[in-house]
Write an enzyme that holds these catalytic residues in place. Sequence first.
Site, mmCIF file in Angstrom:
data_model
loop_
_atom_site.group_PDB
_atom_site.id
_atom_site.type_symbol
_atom_site.label_atom_id
_atom_site.label_comp_id
_atom_site.label_asym_id
_atom_site.label_seq_id
_atom_site.Cartn_x
_atom_site.Cartn_y
_atom_site.Cartn_z
ATOM 1 N N PHE A 1 0.810 -1.219 0.000
ATOM 2 C CA PHE A 1 0.000 0.000 0.000
ATOM 3 C C PHE A 1 0.844 1.270 0.000
ATOM 4 O O PHE A 1 0.366 2.333 -0.382
ATOM 5 C CB PHE A 1 -0.937 0.006 1.222
ATOM 6 C CG PHE A 1 -0.272 0.447 2.505
ATOM 7 C CD1 PHE A 1 -0.154 1.798 2.807
ATOM 8 C CD2 PHE A 1 0.268 -0.474 3.397
ATOM 9 C CE1 PHE A 1 0.473 2.217 3.975
ATOM 10 C CE2 PHE A 1 0.898 -0.065 4.559
ATOM 11 C CZ PHE A 1 1.001 1.280 4.848
ATOM 12 N N LYS B 1 -1.018 -6.928 -9.199
ATOM 13 C CA LYS B 1 -1.998 -7.185 -8.127
ATOM 14 C C LYS B 1 -1.640 -6.194 -7.020
ATOM 15 O O LYS B 1 -0.811 -6.474 -6.160
ATOM 16 C CB LYS B 1 -1.871 -8.639 -7.667
ATOM 17 C CG LYS B 1 -3.096 -9.243 -7.042
ATOM 18 C CD LYS B 1 -3.671 -8.485 -5.867
ATOM 19 C CE LYS B 1 -2.868 -8.567 -4.604
ATOM 20 N NZ LYS B 1 -3.275 -7.565 -3.565
ATOM 21 N N GLU C 1 -4.975 -3.745 -1.839
ATOM 22 C CA GLU C 1 -6.414 -3.463 -1.849
ATOM 23 C C GLU C 1 -6.734 -2.179 -1.078
ATOM 24 O O GLU C 1 -7.870 -1.721 -1.092
ATOM 25 C CB GLU C 1 -7.207 -4.667 -1.322
ATOM 26 C CG GLU C 1 -6.860 -5.133 0.090
ATOM 27 C CD GLU C 1 -5.649 -6.076 0.162
ATOM 28 O OE1 GLU C 1 -4.656 -5.866 -0.565
ATOM 29 O OE2 GLU C 1 -5.683 -7.012 0.977
ATOM 30 N N SER D 1 5.229 -7.059 3.368
ATOM 31 C CA SER D 1 5.794 -7.422 4.668
ATOM 32 C C SER D 1 6.544 -8.759 4.561
ATOM 33 O O SER D 1 6.306 -9.554 3.650
ATOM 34 C CB SER D 1 4.680 -7.491 5.706
ATOM 35 O OG SER D 1 3.641 -8.316 5.230
ATOM 36 N N CYS E 1 9.439 1.912 3.586
ATOM 37 C CA CYS E 1 10.373 0.834 3.909
ATOM 38 C C CYS E 1 11.792 1.372 4.036
ATOM 39 O O CYS E 1 12.672 0.688 4.533
ATOM 40 C CB CYS E 1 10.330 -0.246 2.842
ATOM 41 S SG CYS E 1 10.931 0.342 1.279
ATOM 42 N N GLU F 1 9.363 -4.409 12.923
ATOM 43 C CA GLU F 1 9.029 -3.175 12.199
ATOM 44 C C GLU F 1 7.766 -2.569 12.820
ATOM 45 O O GLU F 1 6.789 -3.275 13.050
ATOM 46 C CB GLU F 1 8.763 -3.554 10.741
ATOM 47 C CG GLU F 1 8.429 -2.384 9.849
ATOM 48 C CD GLU F 1 8.188 -2.826 8.406
ATOM 49 O OE1 GLU F 1 7.442 -3.806 8.184
ATOM 50 O OE2 GLU F 1 8.750 -2.198 7.502
HETATM 51 P P1 NAD Z 1 1.417 -6.625 2.989
HETATM 52 O O1 NAD Z 1 2.441 -7.700 3.101
HETATM 53 O O2 NAD Z 1 0.276 -6.635 3.934
HETATM 54 O O3 NAD Z 1 0.764 -6.622 1.519
HETATM 55 C C1 NAD Z 1 1.563 -6.621 0.357
HETATM 56 C C2 NAD Z 1 0.800 -7.329 -0.755
HETATM 57 O O4 NAD Z 1 0.578 -8.693 -0.391
HETATM 58 C C3 NAD Z 1 -0.569 -6.719 -1.036
HETATM 59 O O5 NAD Z 1 -0.785 -6.698 -2.410
HETATM 60 C C4 NAD Z 1 -1.520 -7.677 -0.329
HETATM 61 O O6 NAD Z 1 -2.785 -7.727 -0.933
HETATM 62 C C5 NAD Z 1 -0.811 -8.995 -0.462
HETATM 63 N N1 NAD Z 1 -1.124 -9.913 0.651
HETATM 64 C C6 NAD Z 1 -1.440 -9.578 1.926
HETATM 65 N N2 NAD Z 1 -1.668 -10.688 2.660
HETATM 66 C C7 NAD Z 1 -1.481 -11.745 1.835
HETATM 67 C C8 NAD Z 1 -1.555 -13.166 2.017
HETATM 68 N N3 NAD Z 1 -1.859 -13.704 3.191
HETATM 69 N N4 NAD Z 1 -1.292 -13.944 0.960
HETATM 70 C C9 NAD Z 1 -0.976 -13.420 -0.223
HETATM 71 N N5 NAD Z 1 -0.891 -12.075 -0.460
HETATM 72 C C10 NAD Z 1 -1.132 -11.247 0.560
HETATM 73 O O7 NAD Z 1 2.217 -5.239 3.064
HETATM 74 P P2 NAD Z 1 1.611 -3.762 3.137
HETATM 75 O O8 NAD Z 1 1.054 -3.552 4.506
HETATM 76 O O9 NAD Z 1 0.776 -3.467 1.961
HETATM 77 O O10 NAD Z 1 2.948 -2.889 2.969
HETATM 78 C C11 NAD Z 1 3.780 -2.550 4.032
HETATM 79 C C12 NAD Z 1 4.958 -3.497 4.136
HETATM 80 O O11 NAD Z 1 5.696 -3.492 2.919
HETATM 81 C C13 NAD Z 1 5.968 -3.077 5.199
HETATM 82 O O12 NAD Z 1 6.420 -4.233 5.855
HETATM 83 C C14 NAD Z 1 7.084 -2.438 4.402
HETATM 84 O O13 NAD Z 1 8.349 -2.448 5.021
HETATM 85 C C15 NAD Z 1 7.081 -3.287 3.194
HETATM 86 N N6 NAD Z 1 7.724 -2.622 2.062
HETATM 87 C C16 NAD Z 1 8.939 -3.096 1.683
HETATM 88 C C17 NAD Z 1 9.602 -2.473 0.643
HETATM 89 C C18 NAD Z 1 10.936 -2.978 0.183
HETATM 90 O O14 NAD Z 1 11.350 -2.607 -0.894
HETATM 91 N N7 NAD Z 1 11.612 -3.821 0.947
HETATM 92 C C19 NAD Z 1 9.014 -1.385 -0.024
HETATM 93 C C20 NAD Z 1 7.764 -0.948 0.404
HETATM 94 C C21 NAD Z 1 7.124 -1.588 1.446
#
Ligand code: NAD
Length: 502
Positions: A154, A178, A181, A231, A286, A388
């Site tokens: 997000f 994808k 959401e 994450s 991040c 985090e």
């Molecule tokens: P998230 O892991 O909740 O979601 C990321 C994606 O995974 C979304 O598209 C979501 O719909 C999907 N997803 C969520 N749960 C899932 C499941 N159980 N099975 C399959 N897909 C699933 O992360 P977020 O809250 O959207 O973003 C924040 C996180 O992203 C933080 O941990 C941040 O550090 C990390 N981030 C990392 C970087 C990097 O380059 N390392 C960059 C930006 C954000």
Amino acid sequence: MAEHRTGQVGHFINGQRVNGEGGRKGVVFNPTTGEVQGEVALASASEMSAAIEFADRAFADWSQINPQRRARVMFRFKELVEKDIDNLARMISSEHGKTLPDARGDVQRGLEVVEFACGIPHLQKGEYTEAAGPGIDVYSMRQPLGVVAGITPFNFPAMIPMWMFSVAIACGNAFINKPSEKDPSCPMRLAELMMEAGAPAGILNCVNGDKEAVDTLIQDPRVKAISFVGSSDIAHYIYSEGARHHTRVQAFGGAKNHMIILPDADMESVVNQLIGSAYGSAGERCMATPVAVPVGDKTADKLINMLRPKVESLRIGPSTADDADLGPLVTAAHRDRVKRWIDLAIEEGQELLIDGREFSLQGYENGFFMGGTLLDRAKPEHKSYQEEIFGPVLQIARAADFDEAVALPSKHQYGNGVAIFTRNGAAAREFAQRVNVGMVGVNVPIPVPVAYHTFGGWKRSGFGDVNQHGPEGVRFWTKIKTITQRWPEDVQGSEFVIPTMG
Ligand code: NAD
């Protein structure tokens, strides 16, 4: 221009917006007001399969188009995004909660990767060795993979999809995004603009959804590669499931970035940069700096004295306010999680210097706001230091000396970014060489590499061995084929031993 309102969001498949058929929906909030401002369709497995089929068909022709033509689509896409940047920024800001200038930055950093992808005719060139053996020449070429996908978080709904799809599409693949959401409008609009730029239908699809959609992507043998950012637990899941299904995966996870402050650092500059990198975008980056590591108690005390008034006077406002330093967090659930981390940090013995938990913004009492929080004396054994938090919370972890300062980020489970502030070149150089972290800033607080270098963290911040964008991006989105050729005038006899060129 009118404010953005999400309304009903479906998918962008095979060149058009379509409604979701499955009936399952997610809600999209406006974090500034706390209201639900729309709904997003959550694709079923069969809807995702249909999108993969369209992408697979589109790939056949697109992969045969010469790279210069694919580059021209990227050039036009760049122009269209630039023209639409205010509109895109309003979408991001209203669904994510980051300020408008920060949302424009999100689009701008993505555009830099589009600019990089405009150079694809050069970047995708192969290699050639003349006369590798008697009458034998060897060459290798980088071919596109087929249908590929991006699963994005997000917090950067423009930059991260553009990191992935601009390089993947320029290389000749068909892409399914994808997105998160929580803020789907910007990725949907980007897919529409790619069509307008001349990409054929099916080349950039945006399919909204949750685990069902993601699992379908991983399990479908037509999907050849997946790039994930989010994450760490989900990153690890996607990486291991991808391996089980023989799908190429790069998966980037969470972070806990440290800023090391040596006693000789220019403290005015440190404080000015730290305030932005710790609290900007409400800490939901991040590459934010949630941990400051002053070396020596004198440095720590000086840092705190100078930082305190700045944290107390942070301008927190609606995401649309021109003068806000930061806006709300993305959802109430996430804000409450951040508050619980602060509760735990206090229980673990950290000293609460500034408490942002009770902050409420007048006129926006239902918005997902929090004030900036400052904690001192975080220790490696504290859970709130190990994990985090992803909010406007800065923890100070004091180090006694340089070695301890190197050890803290090096031993941490995450290894995304780290920064050192000093005037001592030798110390900075030694730090950059020794530290066990993927991206290092020297007097730069958020060391996000430029588009023609590559982005990627280490340890639990990155699963897989190929980074985002830059030459690594081209490697990830292509497969190499090597041809050993001989055009003899006459081949005589058979060879039964492995040919050697010596
Ligand atoms: P998230 O892991 O909740 O979601 C990321 C994606 O995974 C979304 O598209 C979501 O719909 C999907 N997803 C969520 N749960 C899932 C499941 N159980 N099975 C399959 N897909 C699933 O992360 P977020 O809250 O959207 O973003 C924040 C996180 O992203 C933080 O941990 C941040 O550090 C990390 N981030 C990392 C970087 C990097 O380059 N390392 C960059 C930006 C954000």
